[in-house]
Write an enzyme that holds these catalytic residues in place. Structure first.
Site, short mmCIF file in Angstrom:
data_model
loop_
_atom_site.label_atom_id
_atom_site.label_comp_id
_atom_site.label_asym_id
_atom_site.label_seq_id
_atom_site.Cartn_x
_atom_site.Cartn_y
_atom_site.Cartn_z
N ASP A 199 0.97 -1.19 -0.14
CA ASP A 199 0.03 -0.10 0.07
C ASP A 199 0.82 1.22 -0.16
OD1 ASP A 199 -1.59 1.31 -0.11
OD2 ASP A 199 -2.75 1.15 2.26
N HIS A 223 2.19 3.96 -9.35
CA HIS A 223 2.07 1.92 -9.55
C HIS A 223 3.44 1.34 -9.75
CE1 HIS A 223 -1.36 1.92 -7.13
NE2 HIS A 223 -2.36 3.12 -8.33
N LEU A 243 11.26 -20.37 -6.06
CA LEU A 243 9.93 -19.62 -4.49
C LEU A 243 8.75 -19.58 -5.15
CD1 LEU A 243 9.37 -16.91 -2.09
CD2 LEU A 243 9.75 -15.06 -4.58
C1 IPE Z 1 -5.18 -2.94 -0.09
O1 IPE Z 1 -4.83 -0.96 -0.54
C2 IPE Z 1 -5.72 -3.42 -1.72
C3 IPE Z 1 -4.02 -3.44 -2.12
C4 IPE Z 1 -3.29 -3.33 -1.72
C5 IPE Z 1 -4.18 -4.18 -3.60
P1 IPE Z 1 -6.06 -0.12 -0.43
O2 IPE Z 1 -5.53 0.87 -0.71
O3 IPE Z 1 -7.18 -0.62 -1.59
O4 IPE Z 1 -7.10 -0.43 0.75
P2 IPE Z 1 -7.50 0.59 1.61
O5 IPE Z 1 -8.73 0.47 1.08
O6 IPE Z 1 -7.38 1.74 1.76
O7 IPE Z 1 -8.50 0.22 2.73
C1 IPE Z 2 -1.75 -0.28 -3.43
O1 IPE Z 2 -1.32 1.29 -3.44
C2 IPE Z 2 -1.45 -0.40 -4.90
C3 IPE Z 2 -3.27 -0.68 -5.31
C4 IPE Z 2 -4.35 -0.61 -4.39
C5 IPE Z 2 -3.43 -1.31 -6.60
P1 IPE Z 2 -2.67 2.36 -3.39
O2 IPE Z 2 -3.11 2.63 -4.88
O3 IPE Z 2 -3.84 2.22 -2.31
O4 IPE Z 2 -2.04 3.84 -3.22
P2 IPE Z 2 -2.27 4.88 -1.45
O5 IPE Z 2 -2.89 3.40 -0.54
O6 IPE Z 2 -3.69 5.92 -2.46
O7 IPE Z 2 -1.14 6.17 -1.45
MG MG Z 3 -3.78 2.74 -0.35
#
Ligand code: IPE
Ligand code: IPE
Ligand code: MG
Length: 255
Positions: free
Chosen positions: A24, A41, A135
């Protein structure tokens, strides 16, 4: 739980056998740099490559990465579509390399929602690498813990209805055998980057006895050193699986 089979000590030189990560913070990483979220990303993909390489070297058996949750469809259409493109391009450029490095790819989640192109790439990656014994890299895409438990329950119900299961008692083992992770050991170490402290519908059933580690570091900044730090924290913990600390010290193999 009376059967301790899933509580067997998961030790490989003290390393976790299975590490599961919620990657995240990509969006915030980009926004901090006044860049569009998709750049975060992209930077996240680089971090994935470094972590996969590190896990291979460290003889971690399984690395599970949460790439796209069943709730992430709620994001703006443009972001979802860019993420899907990034999956396809990353798989296209990495599958052969993963295979060369003896990595076995496993994709968990409801693939049917993806484009036929992405489904084909996922299947290609899984079938090319299916006999590798290095892995195991698990990519959770359109994955949700609720989905996983309900699809397992559906499979069990179908087998009972069709007479493939004579015993109609639905045990914990039976559910576990039908989860998308049935072939894998339970995660030993769960990591979430990006500062949030929640599971966000990741491996709900499987995390029952997993050690949790949260870091504020944003995913694109998460390096092999960061993972080593998490592993060091894991190594310093005593896993009791319901027993007392004294039992663990005096009869370490009594499970
Ligand atoms: C969780 O992250 C999903 C992934 C990392 C793929 P999110 O950023 O979507 O989670 P929430 O919505 O903040 O809980
Ligand atoms: C996690 O990073 C990646 C996915 C959910 C695909 P985020 O896109 O949720 O990044 P933040 O949380 O908005 O910074
Ligand atoms: Mg996120």
């Amino acid at each position: 739980m009376t059967d301790d089979s899933q509580a067997a000590p998961s030790i490989n030189n003290g390393n976790p056998r299975h590490v599961a990560i919620i990657m995240d913070g990509n969006g915030r990483w980009a926004q901090k740099r006044f860049m569009p979220r998709v750049m975060g990303h992209r930077a996240g993909v680089k971090a994935v490559k470094n972590i996969v390489e590190f896990c291979g070297k460290e003889k971690i058996e399984v690395l599970s990465l949460f790439a796209f949750s069943s709730e992430n469809w709620r994001r703006p259409k443009e972001e979802v579509s860019l993420l899907m493109k990034l999956f396809v391009t990353t798989l296209s450029s990495e599958i052969k390399k993963l295979h060369r490095n003896n990595v076995k790819l496993l994709c968990i989640g409801d693939k049917t929602a993806f484009s036929t192109e992405l489904q084909a790439k996922l299947t290609e990656g899984e079938s090319l690498t299916q006999n590798n014994d290095g892995l195991t890299l698990v990519i959770a895409a359109n994955y949700g813990g609720h989905w996983d438990i309900s699809q397992a329950a559906t499979q069990v119900a179908d087998k009972i209805r069709n007479g493939f299961l004579s015993n109609t008692v639905i045990t914990e083992e039976l559910i576990a055998q039908h989860l998308s992770t049935a072939s894998l050991p339970e995660p030993d170490l769960f990591i979430r980057t990006g500062g949030e402290q929640r599971i966000s519908n990741f491996l709900l059933w499987q995390l029952a006895y997993t050690e949790f580690y949260f870091t504020a570091e944003l995913w694109p900044d998460f390096s092999p050193d960061s993972l080593q730090e998490a592993i060091n924290s894991f190594k310093g913990r005593q896993r009791r699986f319901g027993r007392t600390g004294e039992q663990v010290i005096n009869q370490p193999n009594s499970l």
